[in-house]
Each structure stands twice: as C-alpha cells, then as structure tokens.
Design a protein around this motif. Structure first.
Motif, PDB file in Angstrom:
ATOM      1  N   UNK A  48       0.653  -1.190   0.007  1.00 39.96           N
ATOM      2  CA  UNK A  48       0.060   0.004   0.152  1.00 39.96           C
ATOM      3  C   UNK A  48       0.778   1.232   0.077  1.00 39.96           C
ATOM      4  N   UNK A  49       0.344   2.362  -0.407  1.00 36.78           N
ATOM      5  CA  UNK A  49       0.686   3.814  -0.322  1.00 36.78           C
ATOM      6  C   UNK A  49      -0.140   4.572   0.922  1.00 36.78           C
ATOM      7  N   UNK A  50       0.220   4.632   1.530  1.00 37.24           N
ATOM      8  CA  UNK A  50      -0.426   5.527   2.889  1.00 37.24           C
ATOM      9  C   UNK A  50       0.089   6.767   3.146  1.00 37.24           C
ATOM     10  N   UNK A  51      -0.645   7.823   2.477  1.00 40.03           N
ATOM     11  CA  UNK A  51      -0.304   9.061   2.609  1.00 40.03           C
ATOM     12  C   UNK A  51       1.074   9.276   1.892  1.00 40.03           C
ATOM     13  N   UNK A  52       0.954   8.560   0.856  1.00 45.74           N
ATOM     14  CA  UNK A  52       2.234   8.541  -0.007  1.00 45.74           C
ATOM     15  C   UNK A  52       3.542   7.989   0.435  1.00 45.74           C
ATOM     16  N   UNK A  72      -3.473   3.737  -1.170  1.00 46.59           N
ATOM     17  CA  UNK A  72      -3.669   3.331  -2.366  1.00 46.59           C
ATOM     18  C   UNK A  72      -3.083   1.818  -2.399  1.00 46.59           C
ATOM     19  N   UNK A  73      -3.760   1.051  -3.015  1.00 45.90           N
ATOM     20  CA  UNK A  73      -3.467  -0.391  -2.960  1.00 45.90           C
ATOM     21  C   UNK A  73      -2.585  -0.599  -4.169  1.00 45.90           C
ATOM     22  N   UNK A  74      -1.431  -0.796  -4.272  1.00 45.93           N
ATOM     23  CA  UNK A  74      -0.596  -0.800  -5.399  1.00 45.93           C
ATOM     24  C   UNK A  74      -0.418  -2.264  -5.964  1.00 45.93           C
ATOM     25  N   UNK A 216      -0.498   8.322  -9.041  1.00 47.34           N
ATOM     26  CA  UNK A 216      -1.856   6.919  -8.977  1.00 47.34           C
ATOM     27  C   UNK A 216      -1.468   6.524 -10.282  1.00 47.34           C
ATOM     28  N   UNK A 217      -0.538   6.728 -11.283  1.00 46.34           N
ATOM     29  CA  UNK A 217      -0.594   6.051 -12.553  1.00 46.34           C
ATOM     30  C   UNK A 217      -2.013   6.026 -13.234  1.00 46.34           C
TER      31      UNK A 217
END
Length: 297
Positions: A48-52, A72-74, A216-217
């Motif tokens: 995950x990205x949590x607060x970048x 964001x689930x990468x 976020x791509x």
C-alpha cells in the motif's frame, strides 16, 4: 468479496466485510461515507501507499484509516484478504470519547501497525468477537461493537510510550494530488468533468493530469469514473433504490444514460450486477488463516 466495501450515507451502524480489495487495485481506496476504517489482513500480503508512504502489509497487520487518509493499493498477492470494519461518524465519535488525544496523532502518523507475536492471539480473538457481535448481537449489537472497538483502540494507547510517531513529508504536488482525490470523493456524484476539478485546485487540466499520472498512474478522468462506478455498485448492492432513483441520486440525465455508462465501464448491466451482488451480500464469511507468503515485490 472483490468489492471495496462501502458505507452508505444512511448507514448508522458499523459494516463488517471480508474483501480482497481487488476492485480497488491501483487507485485510491474509497469506503463511501465511512468516517474511520480498520483493516486487518487475514491472508496473503500486499503493498500500500499510505499518505504517499510505501508499506508492506502481511497477515495480522492492521491499517487504521481516517477519512482524510490517502490509501492506495499498489499490489496484492493472489490469496490476499482483509477484514474491513467501516464506522460511520456517529459510532466513531462514541468510540473516540474515551480515547487519549495522543492516540489520534499517533494513528494519523502511523496508520500501518504490526502486532507483536504475543498480541496476535488477542487480535484473532478480537476479530472473532467482532464478527459474533455483527451476526449474533441482535439489539445489543451497537453497544457490543462500540465496546469492542474501544478495547481495540485502548490497546494501541497502552503502546504509545514505547512508539514514536513517524513524520511524513508530503511534497506540494503530492498534496495537490491528495486534494484532488478528496474533491473526487466529495463531488463525483455531481461533477464528472476534469476541468471543474482543475479550476477548484487553481491549476490547469494538463498539470492535474501530470499529477495523477505521477502519483496514481491514472488519468484524472479515469479516477473520477472509478469513484462514480464504486458509488453505483454500492447503491446497487446495499440499497433498494430503483435504477431511476440511482440515476437521480448521482445526477445522471436519465436511467438509460446511467445504464450505458455502467456497461461501458464494467461490461455488465445494472440489473445483472444488482442480482449478483445482492445474492452474495448476505453471505458474509470469515477468511481462514493462511501461511504467510513472500512479499509480492
């Protein structure tokens, strides 16, 4: 089970659901009107990205996401699954009443937490009690859930003296991307054009596109449409609104246009999705513990 769980604006109690989060892969996660979300990994692993800030999540790890946390689930492993506890604002306020203020700062700075080996059995027992309250609590369910959540967070409070909050540095372009996603959550039911979001952020649509592609791509339009589709799916699954009512709620021109929009983005019809979703919505189940696989990096 692949859906990102959603809390509707009329929900007054906690929603508990097991999900692979597969539908949320690659875009910021949105849990509808949830004021706070507790995610417990019960199988597999993910990034995950949590607060970048990138984190690796494995079995038994806990994520505590506030309404303003950007998650964001990468990537996710094939067997990945999480138990999601979605709290409306009223319940979150009741839970927070007895909690120390320092805990909120700690969880905001460190939303990803790894329990010690000694605490894992406690976490598993807590999950069993929460699920029992959800299914067997009857008229006492709300009080049982509130007490269990307070116990959960007070356990974190006992660890505060031994943990240091992690300061997260966010750049200007990351902050703008975050602000855009917050606006999408607030406005996507009535605004689906990129221009209006760029104007609200005082930047050009081209620059907004650069920001979202970098962070976020995804294009801004793709992110807006993804959020709208999630709202449609939530209303189809968890409400009894007719198709025309959903079109009105989300400010589509008419039901016919809503049908075409949904089919274009999902390949499914509205009635077909509702029939499948409501057939599976009542069959909530727990995930069996699985061996801890390798980090999917």
């Amino acid at each position: 089970m692949d859906r990102v769980p959603q809390l509707l604006d009329q929900d007054e109690s906690m929603r508990l659901e097991v999900s692979t989060l597969a539908e949320g892969l690659g875009v910021p996660l949105s849990f509808g009107h949830a004021y706070m979300v507790v995610l417990v990994c019960v199988a597999g692993c993910a990034r995950f990205a949590l607060n970048f800030r990138e984190v690796a999540v494995q079995r038994h790890d806990v994520l505590v996401l506030a309404q303003d946390t950007l998650a964001l689930l990468r990537r996710r492993s094939r067997g990945f699954a999480m138990v999601a506890c979605l709290m409306p604002k009223a319940l979150a306020s009741e839970v927070a009443y007895v909690l120390p203020n320092a805990l909120f700062s700690f969880l905001h700075a460190q939303p990803h937490n790894v329990p010690s080996p000694l605490d894992v059995p406690l976490l598993q027992g807590w999950l069993q009690q929460v699920m029992d309250a959800e299914h067997n609590g009857g008229r006492h369910r709300h009080v049982m859930q509130r007490n269990l959540l307070q116990t959960f967070f007070l356990k974190f409070a006992t660890l505060l003296p031994t943990k240091q909050a992690v300061a997260t540095q966010v750049s200007r372009h990351e902050r703008l991307a975050w602000n855009f996603w917050e606006l999408v959550g607030q406005r996507s039911a009535r605004q689906r054009d990129v221009q209006s979001y760029a104007e609200a952020l005082c930047i050009s649509p081209f620059y907004l596109s650069q920001l979202t592609r970098e962070c976020f791509d995804q294009t801004p339009k793709a992110l807006i449409d993804r959020q709208v589709v999630l709202q449609i799916k939530a209303l189809l699954t968890y409400s009894e609104l007719p198709i025309g009512g959903i079109a009105e709620r989300l400010q589509f021109e008419d039901a016919s246009y809503l049908c075409r929009y949904f089919r274009r983005h999902t390949g499914q019809s509205l009635t077909g999705y509702r029939r499948a979703g409501q057939g599976g919505a009542s069959g909530k189940r727990t995930a069996e513990p699985a061996p801890r696989p390798a980090d999917p990096r």
